[in-house]
Enzyme design. Structure first.
Site, short mmCIF file in Angstrom:
data_model
loop_
_atom_site.label_atom_id
_atom_site.label_comp_id
_atom_site.label_asym_id
_atom_site.label_seq_id
_atom_site.Cartn_x
_atom_site.Cartn_y
_atom_site.Cartn_z
N LEU A 44 0.81 -1.22 0.00
CA LEU A 44 0.00 0.00 0.00
C LEU A 44 0.84 1.26 0.00
O LEU A 44 1.77 1.39 0.78
CB LEU A 44 -0.91 -0.01 1.24
CG LEU A 44 -1.87 1.19 1.31
CD1 LEU A 44 -3.30 0.72 1.47
CD2 LEU A 44 -1.49 2.12 2.44
N LEU A 45 0.52 2.15 -0.90
CA LEU A 45 1.10 3.50 -0.89
C LEU A 45 0.02 4.42 -0.34
O LEU A 45 -1.11 4.38 -0.80
CB LEU A 45 1.48 3.90 -2.32
CG LEU A 45 1.88 5.35 -2.64
CD1 LEU A 45 2.76 5.40 -3.88
CD2 LEU A 45 0.71 6.32 -2.81
N ASP A 47 0.31 8.38 2.03
CA ASP A 47 0.68 9.80 1.91
C ASP A 47 2.04 10.06 1.24
O ASP A 47 3.00 9.34 1.48
CB ASP A 47 0.79 10.42 3.31
CG ASP A 47 -0.41 10.12 4.18
OD1 ASP A 47 -1.40 9.58 3.68
OD2 ASP A 47 -0.32 10.45 5.38
N GLN A 63 4.53 6.88 2.02
CA GLN A 63 4.18 5.96 3.09
C GLN A 63 3.89 4.60 2.46
O GLN A 63 3.15 4.51 1.47
CB GLN A 63 2.90 6.43 3.80
CG GLN A 63 3.07 7.52 4.79
CD GLN A 63 3.60 7.01 6.12
OE1 GLN A 63 2.90 6.40 6.88
NE2 GLN A 63 4.87 7.27 6.38
N TYR A 106 5.53 7.14 10.49
CA TYR A 106 4.36 7.79 9.88
C TYR A 106 4.77 9.07 9.14
O TYR A 106 5.93 9.46 9.08
CB TYR A 106 3.32 8.09 10.96
CG TYR A 106 2.40 6.93 11.26
CD1 TYR A 106 2.66 5.65 10.78
CD2 TYR A 106 1.26 7.10 12.05
CE1 TYR A 106 1.79 4.58 11.06
CE2 TYR A 106 0.40 6.04 12.33
CZ TYR A 106 0.67 4.78 11.83
OH TYR A 106 -0.18 3.75 12.10
N ASP A 167 1.90 14.00 11.81
CA ASP A 167 2.13 14.57 10.47
C ASP A 167 2.81 15.95 10.51
O ASP A 167 2.27 16.93 9.97
CB ASP A 167 0.82 14.63 9.66
CG ASP A 167 0.07 13.30 9.65
OD1 ASP A 167 0.73 12.28 9.89
OD2 ASP A 167 -1.15 13.29 9.44
N GLU A 223 -5.68 15.78 9.56
CA GLU A 223 -4.49 15.03 9.14
C GLU A 223 -3.70 15.85 8.13
O GLU A 223 -4.26 16.67 7.39
CB GLU A 223 -4.90 13.69 8.53
CG GLU A 223 -5.48 12.71 9.54
CD GLU A 223 -5.55 11.28 9.02
OE1 GLU A 223 -6.00 11.09 7.87
OE2 GLU A 223 -5.15 10.36 9.77
C1 FRU Z 1 -3.09 9.93 6.53
C2 FRU Z 1 -2.41 9.18 7.67
C3 FRU Z 1 -1.55 10.10 8.50
C4 FRU Z 1 -0.56 9.14 9.12
C5 FRU Z 1 -0.33 8.17 7.98
C6 FRU Z 1 -0.03 6.77 8.40
O1 FRU Z 1 -3.43 9.12 5.47
O2 FRU Z 1 -3.39 8.54 8.47
O3 FRU Z 1 -2.27 10.87 9.42
O4 FRU Z 1 0.62 9.76 9.53
O5 FRU Z 1 -1.50 8.20 7.20
O6 FRU Z 1 0.31 6.00 7.29
#
Ligand code: FRU
Length: 477
Positions: A44-45, A47, A63, A106, A167, A223
């Site tokens: 999974l990709l 953020d 991510q 994260y 974040d 977020e």
């Molecule tokens: C947003 C989020 C962020 C978090 C990350 C974890 O999509 O939930 O808030 O840092 O993804 O993968």
């Protein structure tokens, strides 16, 4: 995809080579791979992270949970680019391997300081009772891509927030380094906090306060906040989960939104004369946009084409998610303009007058003009009967995209069409199609509408159903 916690949080070193090869094989078998959008190698990709210019080239991390289409133990994967169009993946850079990020590296951001890259991100830490303790942590990356994680926690969870505190997005004002962080108050309202690096020392952060952005706080969590400075305007781009529809109308599970402001008061801290909250994209799936003020004076932004808590047809192939094209941001007449970088033109391989055609490579750009008095209706991904239906009606002031008749259907509970407002004038559209991704730009970036379709065999034509649509198709392959 819903997978048991035990699988999602299995340590990276416990996955055998054979298991990894099997995942890779499954991913390769997908008919929907994009050819010019960033996708995960496997898994999974979500953020975009650490989007920056460092040591002469651009970095765009993402991510990733590499073992399947689910939100598991997250790491950062690095991609590099010279032109913001062609990206090369260089591998995992931040592993969840430290006591301060053991259940996930994260989302975060990065800026060059001296000859190193300073990365600030959220370490997801859970205790033996699976209670989350978010930690804002740091790392240096050197020019060879070597990571050195800080031992100290830069910002601990403050007393006035719940476990949802994450974040960190770095930004600079008058040479002073700040960070904005998404948070949830004890009464479960979303907001953001601003911190300042004392004497620009990245190990020493002082809380400035809770940002007053003019919002009503109907959301339960903000977020991925960003504070960018676009043509002299501070622009807050964020993902306010649970936002009341009275504040902003949106159809996706969570909105990705922005406010454009007159000034930023670093002391209060407050955004001065913020606009109403607006959708960053009118399409089906854009989230967690991240931007940065680049050294060349431009402001670049990129979003995750995907949303939390939504399954995708690609799940069957063990991957999910992609990045949008990189857009340049600007402000015109109080409006935020977003448009893919000029180097996108280098992808144009062949040029044809726009017309119905039974087959394409599903990898092209359209540049179209629709007269003010016309209603134009045309299909992309067309199979002779149905397609992704685009209705452009400047008179009614609306552009509608309907994906209900094409490809594998999903996320049906959030509706199968999206509409974006149009001015009552001739409309220019630039549409980028990439196998299972479309990005529609209205009037060179006054509005954007991004989404996915998962066509089955033979769904690659273009068919004009009514109206006068003139323009060009640029094939990318
Ligand atoms: C947003 C989020 C962020 C978090 C990350 C974890 O999509 O939930 O808030 O840092 O993804 O993968």
């Amino acid at each position: 995809m819903n997978l048991p916690t035990k699988i999602r949080y299995r340590r990276y070193e416990d996955w055998s080579d054979e298991e990894k090869q099997n995942i890779q094989k499954k991913v390769s078998a997908s008919p929907w791979h994009a050819i010019y959008h960033v996708e995960p190698r496997t898994g999974l990709l979500n953020d975009p992270n650490g989007f920056c210019f460092f040591d002469g080239r651009y970095h765009l991390f993402y991510q990733n949970w590499p073992f399947g289409p689910a939100h598991g133990l997250k790491s950062w994967v690095d991609t590099v680019s010279d032109d913001l169009v062609h990206f090369t993946e260089t591998g995992i850079k931040l592993l969840p391997d430290h006591k301060n990020d053991f259940q996930g590296a994260y989302t975060g951001s990065a800026v060059q300081i001296g000859d190193r890259l300073f990365i600030m991100y959220t370490g997801n830490v859970r205790d033996e009772n699976w209670v989350r303790h978010p930690k804002q942590v740091g790392a240096w990356m050197d020019k060879d891509g070597k990571i050195e994680k800080f031992e100290d926690v830069l910002i601990e969870q403050p007393k006035d927030v719940t476990e949802h505190f994450r974040d960190p997005m770095l930004f600079q004002v008058d040479g002073q380094l700040f960070v904005i962080i998404g948070a949830q108050s004890l009464d479960k309202k979303g907001f953001t906090k601003i911190y300042r690096a004392q004497d620009n020392d990245v190990h020493h952060w002082v809380e400035v306060g809770n940002l007053d952005d003019g919002g009503l706080r109907t959301e339960y969590m903000d977020e991925c906040p960003n504070l960018l400075f676009v043509d002299g305007h501070p622009v807050l781009i964020y993902s306010p989960q649970g936002l009341d529809q009275k504040e902003l109308q949106y159809r996706n599970i969570y909105p990705n939104a922005y406010r454009i402001c007159k000034a930023f008061d670093t002391k209060k801290p407050a955004l001065i004369e913020p606009s109403e909250i607006r959708n960053f994209d009118y399409g089906f799936e854009t989230y967690a946009t991240q931007g940065f003020n680049a050294p060349n004076g431009k402001v670049y932004a990129v979003s995750w084409i995907g949303l939390p808590d939504i399954d995708s047809p690609t799940d069957a192939y063990d991957y999910q998610g992609a990045m949008t094209l990189v857009k340049e941001l600007s402000v015109k007449d109080g409006k935020l303009i977003q448009y893919p970088v000029p180097a996108m033109k280098t992808l144009r391989k062949a040029e044809h007058p726009f017309a119905s055609v039974s087959e394409t490579s599903n990898a092209y750009e359209l540049e179209l003009k629709i007269p003010a008095e016309e209603t134009a209706v045309f299909n992309l991904f067309d199979d002779g009967q149905n397609g992704l239906r685009i209705t452009v009606d400047p008179k009614a002031g609306a552009l509608t995209v309907d994906r209900s008749q094409i490809g594998e259907q999903y996320a049906l509970e959030y509706g199968t069409s999206r509409t974006c407002p149009l001015a009552h004038e001739e409309t220019t559209l630039n549409i980028f199609v990439d196998r299972s991704i479309f990005e529609i730009y209205v009037n060179k970036g006054e509005a954007a509408l991004t989404g996915r379709v998962f066509p089955t065999k033979g769904q690659s034509g273009i068919r004009v159903l009514s109206g006068t649509v003139a323009g060009t198709r640029f094939d990318f392959k």
